[in-house]
Design a protein around this motif. Structure first.
Motif, short mmCIF file in Angstrom:
data_model
loop_
_atom_site.label_atom_id
_atom_site.label_comp_id
_atom_site.label_asym_id
_atom_site.label_seq_id
_atom_site.Cartn_x
_atom_site.Cartn_y
_atom_site.Cartn_z
N VAL A 1 0.84 -1.19 0.00
CA VAL A 1 0.00 0.00 0.00
C VAL A 1 0.88 1.24 0.00
O VAL A 1 2.07 1.18 0.35
CB VAL A 1 -0.95 0.04 1.22
N GLN A 2 0.28 2.36 -0.38
CA GLN A 2 1.01 3.62 -0.41
C GLN A 2 1.43 3.99 1.01
O GLN A 2 0.61 4.09 1.91
CB GLN A 2 0.14 4.71 -1.01
N MET A 3 2.73 4.17 1.19
CA MET A 3 3.26 4.50 2.51
C MET A 3 4.24 5.64 2.36
O MET A 3 5.10 5.64 1.48
CB MET A 3 3.97 3.28 3.11
N PHE A 4 4.12 6.61 3.26
CA PHE A 4 5.06 7.70 3.32
C PHE A 4 5.96 7.46 4.53
O PHE A 4 5.48 7.46 5.66
CB PHE A 4 4.34 9.04 3.43
N LYS A 5 7.25 7.24 4.26
CA LYS A 5 8.22 7.02 5.35
C LYS A 5 8.82 8.37 5.72
O LYS A 5 9.44 9.02 4.88
CB LYS A 5 9.31 6.05 4.92
N HIS A 6 8.62 8.76 6.93
CA HIS A 6 9.19 10.00 7.44
C HIS A 6 10.33 9.62 8.38
O HIS A 6 10.11 9.30 9.54
CB HIS A 6 8.13 10.83 8.16
N HIS B 1 15.76 13.91 8.38
CA HIS B 1 15.21 15.25 8.24
C HIS B 1 14.59 15.67 9.57
O HIS B 1 13.59 15.09 10.01
CB HIS B 1 14.17 15.24 7.12
N SER B 2 15.16 16.68 10.20
CA SER B 2 14.68 17.10 11.52
C SER B 2 13.27 17.68 11.45
O SER B 2 12.56 17.70 12.45
CB SER B 2 15.65 18.12 12.14
N GLY B 3 12.84 18.12 10.27
CA GLY B 3 11.47 18.61 10.11
C GLY B 3 10.44 17.53 10.42
O GLY B 3 9.36 17.83 10.93
N ASP C 1 10.08 17.37 14.18
CA ASP C 1 9.27 18.49 14.64
C ASP C 1 7.79 18.25 14.33
O ASP C 1 6.92 18.54 15.15
CB ASP C 1 9.73 19.80 14.00
N GLU C 2 7.52 17.73 13.15
CA GLU C 2 6.15 17.41 12.75
C GLU C 2 5.54 16.38 13.69
O GLU C 2 4.39 16.52 14.13
CB GLU C 2 6.19 16.87 11.32
N LEU C 3 6.31 15.35 14.04
CA LEU C 3 5.84 14.30 14.93
C LEU C 3 5.61 14.85 16.34
O LEU C 3 4.62 14.50 16.99
CB LEU C 3 6.84 13.14 14.95
N ARG C 4 6.50 15.70 16.79
CA ARG C 4 6.31 16.33 18.11
C ARG C 4 5.00 17.13 18.15
O ARG C 4 4.28 17.10 19.14
CB ARG C 4 7.49 17.25 18.44
N MET D 1 2.03 14.66 18.30
CA MET D 1 1.90 13.96 19.58
C MET D 1 1.71 14.93 20.75
O MET D 1 1.31 14.51 21.83
CB MET D 1 3.12 13.06 19.82
N GLY D 2 2.04 16.19 20.54
CA GLY D 2 1.88 17.18 21.60
C GLY D 2 2.88 17.04 22.72
O GLY D 2 2.61 17.43 23.86
N THR D 3 4.04 16.48 22.42
CA THR D 3 5.08 16.30 23.42
C THR D 3 6.45 16.44 22.77
O THR D 3 6.59 16.21 21.57
CB THR D 3 4.96 14.92 24.12
N LYS D 4 7.42 16.79 23.59
CA LYS D 4 8.78 16.95 23.05
C LYS D 4 9.47 15.59 22.86
O LYS D 4 10.24 15.40 21.94
CB LYS D 4 9.59 17.84 23.99
#
Length: 177
Positions: free
Chosen positions: A65-70, A75-77, A80-83, A86-89
Motif C-alpha cells: 500500500v502507499q506508505m510515506f516514510k518519514h 530530516h529534523s522537520g 518536529d512534525e511528529l512532536r 503527539m503534543g510532546t517533546k
C-alpha cells in the motif's frame, strides 16, 4: 447435533476498516488522510528502535500500500512534525498512522497483522508506486547546490553560509516522489 439449516459463518475480518480505525486516536499527519504514514529512523544507534522500525516497515510493505516514510534521522522537520502531532517533546519511533489515525508502534502493527485485521484497515488505500528513479524510495537526494553539504559559499565566494535548499544533512526531499 447438526441442524439441517446452514448458518453463515462469521469471518475474522468482518469488521470494516472504518469501525476498526474508530478504536484508534485521530491524529492526521500531512498527506495521511488516505495513506499510511510511518515515522521511522534508519540510524542503528539503538538496536531495539532500529529493529522495531524495520519490523513495522516490512509488515506494511508486505501489503503493498502507499506508505510515506518519514525518517526522523534524515530530516529534523519530520521530528518536529511528529512532536506537534503527539503534543510532546519526547517522541519514540516507529509510529504508524493509517487514514489519519494513530495505530501505534511495531507491536501494535504486528498485533493487527497477526489478528488478520491489518489488510482490512488498509482497504481503500492506493497501491504502492513503483521504485522511484530519483531516490529509489529513500525520499531524499543530495543537494546539488551544496554538493552534499549544507554549507555553501556566499555570492562573493569567500564566506560559507547555510544552503537555503537543503537540510542539515545536505539533503533535499526527492522532487520525483
Amino acid at each position: 447435533m447438526v441442524s439441517g439449516t446452514p448458518t453463515a459463518v462469521k469471518k475474522r475480518n468482518s469488521q470494516d476498516s472504518v469501525s476498526i480505525l474508530e478504536n484508534f486516536e485521530e491524529k492526521c499527519p500531512l498527506g495521511g488522510e488516505n495513506a499510511v504514514v510511518l515515522y521511522t529512523t534508519t540510524l542503528r544507534g539503538i538496536r531495539k528502535t532500529f529493529e522495531d522500525c524495520n519490523t513495522a516497515r516490512s509488515v506494511i510493505e508486505s501489503h503493498q500500500v502507499q506508505m510515506f516514510k518519514h525518517d526522523v534521522s534524515m530530516h529534523s522537520g519530520f521530528k518536529d512534525e511528529l512532536r506537534g502531532l503527539m503534543g510532546t517533546k519526547e517522541v519514540k519511533v516507529p509510529l504508524v498512522f493509517v487514514k489519519g489515525r494513530l495505530i501505534g508502534g511495531a507491536d501494535e502493527t504486528v498485533k493487527l497483522e497477526e489478528d488478520g485485521k491489518l489488510s482490512t484497515v488498509f482497504s481503500g488505500i492506493p497501491k504502492a508506486v513503483a521504485i522511484c528513479n530519483g531516490c529509489a524510495v529513500v525520499r531524499f537526494v543530495m543537494c546539488i547546490g551544496g554538493n552534499g553539504s549544507c554549507k555553501v559559499l556566499d555570492e562573493k565566494g569567500k564566506k560559507t553560509v547555510k544552503c537555503k535548499e537543503c537540510n542539515k544533512n545536505g539533503l533535499i526531499q526527492c522532487p520525483f516522489c
